[in-house]
Design a protein around this motif. Structure first.
Motif, PDB file in Angstrom:
ATOM      1  N   ALA A   1       0.848  -1.200   0.000  1.00  0.00           N
ATOM      2  CA  ALA A   1       0.000   0.000   0.000  1.00  0.00           C
ATOM      3  C   ALA A   1       0.877   1.242   0.000  1.00  0.00           C
ATOM      4  O   ALA A   1       1.989   1.239   0.542  1.00  0.00           O
ATOM      5  N   VAL A   2       0.365   2.306  -0.626  1.00  0.00           N
ATOM      6  CA  VAL A   2       1.025   3.611  -0.639  1.00  0.00           C
ATOM      7  C   VAL A   2      -0.023   4.660  -0.297  1.00  0.00           C
ATOM      8  O   VAL A   2      -1.063   4.756  -0.964  1.00  0.00           O
ATOM      9  N   ASP A   3       0.250   5.430   0.747  1.00  0.00           N
ATOM     10  CA  ASP A   3      -0.663   6.481   1.183  1.00  0.00           C
ATOM     11  C   ASP A   3       0.148   7.733   1.439  1.00  0.00           C
ATOM     12  O   ASP A   3       0.693   7.930   2.530  1.00  0.00           O
ATOM     13  N   GLY A   4       0.240   8.590   0.406  1.00  0.00           N
ATOM     14  CA  GLY A   4       1.067   9.778   0.540  1.00  0.00           C
ATOM     15  C   GLY A   4       2.530   9.395   0.671  1.00  0.00           C
ATOM     16  O   GLY A   4       3.112   8.737  -0.199  1.00  0.00           O
ATOM     17  N   GLN A   5       3.149   9.804   1.773  1.00  0.00           N
ATOM     18  CA  GLN A   5       4.545   9.469   2.030  1.00  0.00           C
ATOM     19  C   GLN A   5       4.700   8.086   2.653  1.00  0.00           C
ATOM     20  O   GLN A   5       5.809   7.558   2.719  1.00  0.00           O
ATOM     21  N   LYS A   6       3.615   7.485   3.109  1.00  0.00           N
ATOM     22  CA  LYS A   6       3.677   6.190   3.788  1.00  0.00           C
ATOM     23  C   LYS A   6       3.673   5.054   2.772  1.00  0.00           C
ATOM     24  O   LYS A   6       2.833   5.011   1.878  1.00  0.00           O
ATOM     25  N   VAL A   7       4.636   4.116   2.925  1.00  0.00           N
ATOM     26  CA  VAL A   7       4.746   2.951   2.054  1.00  0.00           C
ATOM     27  C   VAL A   7       4.776   1.699   2.929  1.00  0.00           C
ATOM     28  O   VAL A   7       5.578   1.616   3.863  1.00  0.00           O
ATOM     29  N   VAL A   8       3.893   0.752   2.653  1.00  0.00           N
ATOM     30  CA  VAL A   8       3.838  -0.511   3.395  1.00  0.00           C
ATOM     31  C   VAL A   8       4.392  -1.616   2.496  1.00  0.00           C
ATOM     32  O   VAL A   8       3.941  -1.783   1.357  1.00  0.00           O
ATOM     33  N   ARG A   9       5.373  -2.351   3.025  1.00  0.00           N
ATOM     34  CA  ARG A   9       6.031  -3.407   2.243  1.00  0.00           C
ATOM     35  C   ARG A   9       5.923  -4.755   2.948  1.00  0.00           C
ATOM     36  O   ARG A   9       5.983  -4.832   4.179  1.00  0.00           O
TER      37      ARG A   9
END
Length: 519
Positions: free
Chosen positions: A187-195
Motif C-alpha cells: 500500500a502507498v498512502d502519501g509518504q507512507k509505504v507498506v512493504r
C-alpha cells in the motif's frame, strides 16, 4: 539471520545498480510516459560517479541544451504537446530472447518413474509459462529468481513463481546465492509505504510487514493487518537440507559495469546494457522523421485580398481550406499565390534507424536475421537458418546453460519439499537432481525429414537407429534406441536387414568357423 531492523534504508541495493535497474525497467515497459518521467528525474550517486550536478545547459534551449540531456529527459515547452515517439525495440529484444529459449519448453528427466511423472506434472501445471515470463524479465533486467510458493486455498502442492530482479536483495557467498530478501509494496498512502518482506535462507522462510517511506523500511507491523499476508507464518523451518527454496538465474555470466561493487558481478546484466544511448537515438530519429511529415504538409499561401468575404464578422473563404494559409498581403504587391511543400527526408531517417537498430541488436548478442522478416524468401532448411542466425544461436546456448542450473536447483528443492511430508497429497517422489534438456529451437519440417529418411532407407544407406535419430534429433540416445527396437518389432524383423551389417561380404555366410565360407 533475521529480517532487517527497524529504519533500514530501502532498497538495500547499491545506488548505481538500482539506477541501472530503473533505467532498464523503463525501457522494458515501452511506456513513453514512464521513460520521460525516469529521465527527467534520473540521478546516480553512491560514490562511483559523484553527486548529480544541475548545469544551466540542461535547462537551456538550442543545441547546447539538447546535448546536455537525454532525449527522453528533455522537458516539453510550456503550452506544447509532447511529440516524442517511442519504438518498443527493448521489449521486442526481451520477448525474442525468451522465445529463443522457451518457444519449445525444456524437458525434465529423472531416474525414478514416479519422480519423472511428477516432473511432467510440474511442467504442465505452470512451470512452462513461468519460464517464458522469466526468460523475458531476465533479458530485460539482468536476472530472474525462481521461487517456491504454496497456498492451501489454491493448491495442495507447491509451485514455482518468478520474481523480478528489481524486487530482490540477494546475498552471495563467492558466486553462489546464500540468501535473498524479496519485497512487495502492499500500500502507498502519501509518504507512507507498506512493504511485505520475504526472506529465503537455507531451510528457512521468513515473512514480515513494514510501514515506512519511499527510501526507508520503517517499523515492523502485524502480518494480519493485510489480507495478502494474513495467513503467512512469520518463520518456517523446512526439512530440505542445505537447500534454498529459490534459485537465481543471471542473464549473463558477469556484469561488467558492476565488477567493482561488492556482490555486483554475480547479478548478471541486461541485454540493454551499453545500448541505452542508441535506444534513445532511435526514438529521437523517429520523432524527427514524424516531424518532417508534419512540417511537409502542402500549403498554399494566399493574400487575404484573394479570399471571398462571407460577410461582416464571418471571415473569408477559399476553395480548399485544408491547404490554404491566409497572408495579410495587399493584392497589389508582387507576392501572389505560392505553393509550398517541404521535402520529407525519409531515406536518411530510414537508413539512420536501421543502423542504430542493428547496433542495439548486435550489442544484445543477436543476429539481425532473428528480428527480420524472411517470409517472402524461398524455403530454407534448419541448417541455413542456423547459419544466418549464428550469433543468436550462440547467445541462446549461453543463456540456456545458465537456466539449466537454475531450473535444476529449484526443481530439486521442490522435490525435497514435497518429500519432507509437508504436503500429504504427494506420494512416491524421490529427491534427485533432474536433468534439464533444452529443445532445438530451429528444426527441419517433419515432412522433409521423413522424405530424407525414406530415401536413405531405400538406398540401404542407414540403419533404423540412424533414421530414428534423424527424424527425432531432440531425443536422447536411449529413447532413440528404444524407438528403433519398437519399429523393428512391429515390422517383424528381430534384427536389421542383413545387408546393413555386411551380408554382401564374401565371408558373411561362413558358419564352419574356419573362414572357408558357407559352401
Amino acid at each position: 539471520m533475521p529480517l532487517p531492523d527497524k529504519g533500514t534504508p530501502w532498497p538495500p541495493i547499491n545506488p548505481a545498480i538500482w539506477s541501472d535497474l530503473e533505467d532498464w525497467s523503463a525501457w522494458y515497459s515501452a511506456n513513453p510516459d514512464r521513460l520521460a518521467y525516469r529521465y527527467l528525474n534520473r540521478h546516480r550517486d553512491g560514490g562511483r560517479f559523484g553527486q548529480p550536478q544541475n548545469r544551466p545547459s540542461q535547462y537551456r534551449g538550442g543545441v547546447v541544451g539538447t546535448i546536455a540531456r537525454w532525449f527522453w529527459g528533455e522537458p516539453t515547452p510550456l503550452g506544447e504537446k509532447r511529440a516524442s515517439l517511442h519504438m518498443p525495440l527493448a521489449r521486442d529484444i526481451a520477448r525474442t530472447s525468451s522465445d529463443l529459449l522457451f518457444s519449445e519448453p525444456p524437458t525434465l528427466k529423472a531416474e525414478a518413474k514416479d519422480t519423472q511423472q511428477r516432473l511432467e506434472e510440474v511442467m504442465d501445471l505452470g512451470l512452462k509459462k513461468t519460464l517464458i515470463a522469466g526468460g523475458e524479465v531476465s533479458a530485460a533486467l539482468g536476472s530472474v529468481y525462481l521461487r517456491l510458493v504454496w497456498d492451501d486455498q489454491i493448491s495442495d502442492r507447491p509451485w514455482i513463481s518468478a520474481v523480478h530482479a528489481d524486487g530482490a536483495a540477494p546475498e552471495f557467498a563467492y558466486d553462489r546465492l546464500r540468501a535473498v530478501t524479496f519485497w512487495t509494496v502492499l500500500a502507498v498512502d502519501g509518504q507512507k509505504v507498506v512493504r511485505h518482506l520475504e526472506r529465503h535462507e537455507e531451510g528457512w522462510i521468513l515473512h514480515g510487514v513494514y510501514e515506512g517511506t519511499e527510501d526507508n523500511l520503517g517499523k515492523p507491523i502485524d502480518l494480519g493487518a493485510f489480507a495478502a499476508t494474513r495467513n503467512l507464518v512469520p518463520a518456517r523451518q523446512l526439512d530440505i537440507g542445505k537447500r534454498l527454496t529459490v534459485s537465481h538465474v543471471p542473464n549473463t555470466v558477469i556484469a561488467p559495469d558492476w565488477r567493482d561493487i561488492p556482490g555486483g558481478a554475480c547479478l548478471g546484466t541486461s541485454d540493454y546494457q551499453g545500448a541505452e544511448t542508441f535506444l534513445s537515438s532511435i526514438d529521437e530519429t523517429y520523432t524527427s522523421w514524424m516531424r518532417d511529415i508534419r512540417l511537409a504538409k502542402s500549403r498554399i499561401l494566399v493574400p487575404s485580398g484573394y479570399l471571398t468575404s462571407n460577410g461582416p464578422g464571418l471571415g473569408a473563404a477559399w476553395e480548399d481550406r485544408e491547404v490554404m494559409v491566409e497572408m495579410n498581403i495587399p493584392p497589389t504587391s508582387d507576392h501572389q499565390i505560392t505553393l509550398n511543400q517541404f521535402a520529407i527526408r525519409h531515406e536518411e531517417h530510414r537508413a539512420t534507424i536501421e543502423e542504430l537498430v542493428g547496433k542495439v541488436i548486435r550489442n544484445a548478442g543477436y543476429s539481425g536475421n532473428t528480428f527480420g522478416d524472411d517470409s517472402a524468401g524461398s524455403a530454407v532448411t534448419a541448417t541455413e537458418i542456423k547459419a544466418r542466425t549464428a550469433r543468436s544461436m550462440s547467445t541462446r546456448a549461453r543463456k540456456a546453460e545458465l537456466f539449466e542450473v537454475g531450473i535444476a536447483d529449484i526443481v530439486e528443492a521442490q522435490l525435497a519439499l514435497e518429500a519432507s511430508g509437508l504436503f500429504p497429497g504427494v506420494r512416491g517422489v524421490e529427491v534427485e537432481r533432474p536433468e534439464v534438456r533444452f529443445q532445438d529451437s530451429v528444426q527441419d519440417d517433419i515432412k522433409t525429414l521423413a522424405e530424407t529418411a525414406e530415401l536413405l532407407r531405400r538406398a540401404e544407406a542407414a540403419s533404423t537407429e540412424t533414421l530414428v535419430a534423424l527424424v527425432h534429433p531432440d531425443w536422447d540416445e536411449q529413447d532413440q534406441k528404444a524407438e528403433a527396437d519398437r519399429i523393428l518389432a512391429q515390422s517383424g524383423r528381430a534384427t536389421e536387414d542383413p545387408t546393413a551389417f555386411g551380408a554382401d561380404r564374401p565371408d558373411f555366410g561362413d558358419q564352419s568357423g574356419d573362414g572357408a565360407g558357407g559352401q
